[in-house]
Design a protein around this motif. Sequence first.
Motif, PDB file in Angstrom:
ATOM      1  N   ALA A  54       0.828  -1.207   0.000  1.00 48.35           N
ATOM      2  CA  ALA A  54       0.000   0.000   0.000  1.00 48.35           C
ATOM      3  C   ALA A  54       0.864   1.259   0.000  1.00 48.35           C
ATOM      4  O   ALA A  54       0.526   2.262  -0.643  1.00 48.35           O
ATOM      5  CB  ALA A  54      -0.935   0.009   1.202  1.00 48.35           C
ATOM      6  N   LEU A  55       1.986   1.209   0.701  1.00 46.59           N
ATOM      7  CA  LEU A  55       2.895   2.357   0.732  1.00 46.59           C
ATOM      8  C   LEU A  55       3.531   2.564  -0.639  1.00 46.59           C
ATOM      9  O   LEU A  55       3.629   3.703  -1.121  1.00 46.59           O
ATOM     10  CB  LEU A  55       3.965   2.150   1.808  1.00 46.59           C
ATOM     11  N   LEU A  56       3.936   1.488  -1.290  1.00 45.18           N
ATOM     12  CA  LEU A  56       4.468   1.597  -2.654  1.00 45.18           C
ATOM     13  C   LEU A  56       3.409   2.201  -3.577  1.00 45.18           C
ATOM     14  O   LEU A  56       3.713   3.078  -4.399  1.00 45.18           O
ATOM     15  CB  LEU A  56       4.896   0.224  -3.174  1.00 45.18           C
ATOM     16  N   GLY A  57       2.167   1.741  -3.444  1.00 45.75           N
ATOM     17  CA  GLY A  57       1.093   2.293  -4.262  1.00 45.75           C
ATOM     18  C   GLY A  57       0.928   3.785  -4.036  1.00 45.75           C
ATOM     19  O   GLY A  57       0.776   4.556  -4.990  1.00 45.75           O
ATOM     20  N   GLU A  58       0.998   4.199  -2.783  1.00 48.51           N
ATOM     21  CA  GLU A  58       0.856   5.620  -2.469  1.00 48.51           C
ATOM     22  C   GLU A  58       1.993   6.430  -3.069  1.00 48.51           C
ATOM     23  O   GLU A  58       1.789   7.545  -3.578  1.00 48.51           O
ATOM     24  CB  GLU A  58       0.826   5.808  -0.947  1.00 48.51           C
ATOM     25  N   VAL A  59       3.202   5.888  -3.056  1.00 52.00           N
ATOM     26  CA  VAL A  59       4.365   6.577  -3.640  1.00 52.00           C
ATOM     27  C   VAL A  59       4.128   6.843  -5.123  1.00 52.00           C
ATOM     28  O   VAL A  59       4.317   7.966  -5.619  1.00 52.00           O
ATOM     29  CB  VAL A  59       5.652   5.739  -3.434  1.00 52.00           C
ATOM     30  N   LEU A  60       3.697   5.821  -5.863  1.00 49.87           N
ATOM     31  CA  LEU A  60       3.573   5.961  -7.313  1.00 49.87           C
ATOM     32  C   LEU A  60       2.298   6.686  -7.727  1.00 49.87           C
ATOM     33  O   LEU A  60       2.295   7.410  -8.726  1.00 49.87           O
ATOM     34  CB  LEU A  60       3.668   4.588  -7.979  1.00 49.87           C
ATOM     35  N   VAL A  61       1.221   6.518  -6.982  1.00 48.42           N
ATOM     36  CA  VAL A  61       0.010   7.293  -7.278  1.00 48.42           C
ATOM     37  C   VAL A  61       0.262   8.767  -6.995  1.00 48.42           C
ATOM     38  O   VAL A  61      -0.138   9.641  -7.765  1.00 48.42           O
ATOM     39  CB  VAL A  61      -1.197   6.767  -6.464  1.00 48.42           C
ATOM     40  N   ASP A  62       0.969   9.050  -5.901  1.00 46.68           N
ATOM     41  CA  ASP A  62       1.244  10.436  -5.520  1.00 46.68           C
ATOM     42  C   ASP A  62       2.020  11.173  -6.603  1.00 46.68           C
ATOM     43  O   ASP A  62       1.646  12.286  -6.991  1.00 46.68           O
ATOM     44  CB  ASP A  62       2.017  10.472  -4.201  1.00 46.68           C
ATOM     45  N   ILE A  63       3.103  10.589  -7.120  1.00 45.78           N
ATOM     46  CA  ILE A  63       3.888  11.317  -8.122  1.00 45.78           C
ATOM     47  C   ILE A  63       3.110  11.429  -9.427  1.00 45.78           C
ATOM     48  O   ILE A  63       3.177  12.448 -10.115  1.00 45.78           O
ATOM     49  CB  ILE A  63       5.276  10.679  -8.341  1.00 45.78           C
TER      50      ILE A  63
END
Length: 198
Positions: A54-63
Amino acid sequence: MGSRPTGERRTAILGAAAELFAARGFRGVTIDDLGRAVGTSGPALYRHFPGKEALLGEVLVDISDRLARQGAELVAAARDAREALDLLLRGHIAFALDEPALITVHDRELGHLTEADQYRVRRLQRGYVEQWVGVLAELRPHDTDDVLRAAVHAAFGLLNSTPHSRGGLDRAEMADLLLTMGTAALTAPVAAADGAAV
């Protein structure tokens, strides 16, 4: 799961996660590593994210979201298509030079996202590409959208090569080089099948 972090705390967590994922790979990073990188315990991060995926997803969705929002703002602020292209190039170059870990993480780890996060990333990225295509359509009215879309993706390949190609150049030199090359690549006439420029 508790509330998602906001503001500076969120930025710090996502930045630390991107750096660790880029340096060690998604599988090489533990939740404890992530916690230590932001001055807390790994389990404390579970208050904000259900897990490493979920943290990886947040990193890539955020950018992806930041680039799409920035692109829309830059195009809206431009006086004409040429200025819009210049602003888009400068904005993307700043991202590529200042956040190379995110490029590395995207290239290597996109497949570790959930289907839902992959969909969100790709939807945001498509919207970002279409902002560039819309600008180029004004500068190159004889080219099809398919040609312009391919040109934008090729230009992103050039701009996003900076984690590997910067070498001994300082930031300003690399930014100038990328701006010159990106502008030339996106505004150069396309050669027809018979060799004539169109």
